[in-house]
Design an enzyme around this catalytic site. Structure first.
Site, PDB file in Angstrom:
ATOM      1  N   ASP A 101      -0.234   5.146   1.002  1.00 13.25           N
ATOM      2  CA  ASP A 101      -0.525   6.086   2.088  1.00 13.25           C
ATOM      3  C   ASP A 101      -0.631   5.351   3.426  1.00 13.25           C
ATOM      4  O   ASP A 101      -1.400   4.399   3.568  1.00 13.25           O
ATOM      5  CB  ASP A 101      -1.843   6.811   1.818  1.00 13.25           C
ATOM      6  CG  ASP A 101      -1.795   7.651   0.554  1.00 13.25           C
ATOM      7  OD1 ASP A 101      -0.936   8.537   0.472  1.00 13.25           O
ATOM      8  OD2 ASP A 101      -2.611   7.404  -0.363  1.00 13.25           O
ATOM      9  N   ASP A 127       0.866  -1.169   0.000  1.00 15.80           N
ATOM     10  CA  ASP A 127       0.000   0.000   0.000  1.00 15.80           C
ATOM     11  C   ASP A 127       0.913   1.232   0.000  1.00 15.80           C
ATOM     12  O   ASP A 127       2.120   1.115   0.248  1.00 15.80           O
ATOM     13  CB  ASP A 127      -0.887  -0.050   1.246  1.00 15.80           C
ATOM     14  CG  ASP A 127      -1.676   1.212   1.449  1.00 15.80           C
ATOM     15  OD1 ASP A 127      -2.380   1.642   0.513  1.00 15.80           O
ATOM     16  OD2 ASP A 127      -1.592   1.800   2.551  1.00 15.80           O
ATOM     17  N   ASP A 179      -1.731  -0.931   5.928  1.00 15.62           N
ATOM     18  CA  ASP A 179      -1.921  -0.297   7.240  1.00 15.62           C
ATOM     19  C   ASP A 179      -3.369  -0.240   7.676  1.00 15.62           C
ATOM     20  O   ASP A 179      -3.646   0.222   8.783  1.00 15.62           O
ATOM     21  CB  ASP A 179      -1.355   1.133   7.216  1.00 15.62           C
ATOM     22  CG  ASP A 179      -2.223   2.074   6.381  1.00 15.62           C
ATOM     23  OD1 ASP A 179      -2.738   3.059   6.928  1.00 15.62           O
ATOM     24  OD2 ASP A 179      -2.386   1.818   5.179  1.00 15.62           O
TER      25      ASP A 179
END
Length: 226
Positions: free
Chosen positions: A18, A16, A175
């Site tokens: 961000d 991922d 995240d």
């Protein structure tokens, strides 16, 4: 003589962006507040924006306008989204990399692991950010939130990147819940970083491993593959 570290037991690792590789909440807040101002809306704090990150730019703009006044019509929402995306693409301030990211990515690539990126951020903005950070050459496949008809948490978003990397054994690193859900749907194990934008207690994400430091990722991948 110390023993050589064991090989990474995955042929591909997909990341991922961000909240995993870059701390972009400051940048998104700055650009989003410019758009809100143009539409006569008050600005948002970085803390507010952090709670909105993860579902793509359209969802971010929709939530931002809902938090600052009446909901927008579809036509006005499209106009606001275009304003935000164009402003974000033109923005010249570099994002902040989390500690250990470039060194760890380079070490994984040097060890023969193929790296991919699966993000809900638009592809053109993602590619510009990677270019500015000098990371583009490390990634052999990339899917943004508008690259395919689907995006995370749909597992096909992640599966497409794995296939573009040549298939084989893969792991996901993210995240938030979208990353974990996509990984489960794609049938790959997942590591979650604890410092990102989880929008829920990280212990409830359902990841196979939680990590506080990105530099610890190689050892975590070795444990994950045993």
């Amino acid at each position: 003589m110390s023993a050589m570290p064991a090989a990474i037991p995955f042929s591909a690792v997909v990341f991922d962006l961000d909240g995993t590789l870059i701390d972009s909440a400051r940048d998104m807040t700055r650009v989003l507040n410019r758009t809100l101002s143009r539409f006569a809306r008050p600005g948002l704090s970085e803390a507010q924006v952090r709670g909105m990150v993860g579902d793509g730019s359209a969802a971010l703009v929709r939530q931002a306008f809902a938090a600052t006044g009446d909901a927008l019509t579809d036509e006005t929402l499209r106009s606001a989204l275009d304003d935000y995306l164009d402003a974000y693409f033109r923005d010249d301030e570099p994002p902040v990399l989390y500690p250990g990211v470039p060194e760890t990515l380079a070490a994984l690539a040097d060890s023969g692991v193929r790296l991919g990126l699966c993000t809900n951020k638009p592809e053109r903005i993602t590619r510009k950010l990677l270019d500015g950070l000098g990371l583009s050459a490390l990634f052999s496949a990339l899917a943004g939130g508008d690259t395919l008809p689907v995006k995370k948490p749909d597992g096909r978003h992640l599966s497409w990147v794995v296939e573009a990397l040549g298939g084989g054994t893969a792991a996901m690193v993210g995240d938030n819940r979208n990353d974990v859900t996509a990984a489960r749907a794609a049938g790959v194990p997942v590591v979650a970083m604890t410092y990102g934008y989880p929008r829920m207690p990280v212990q409830e994400l359902g990841a196979d491993i939680l990590l506080d430091r990105f530099a610890d990722l190689p050892d975590a991948l070795r444990r994950l593959g045993t």
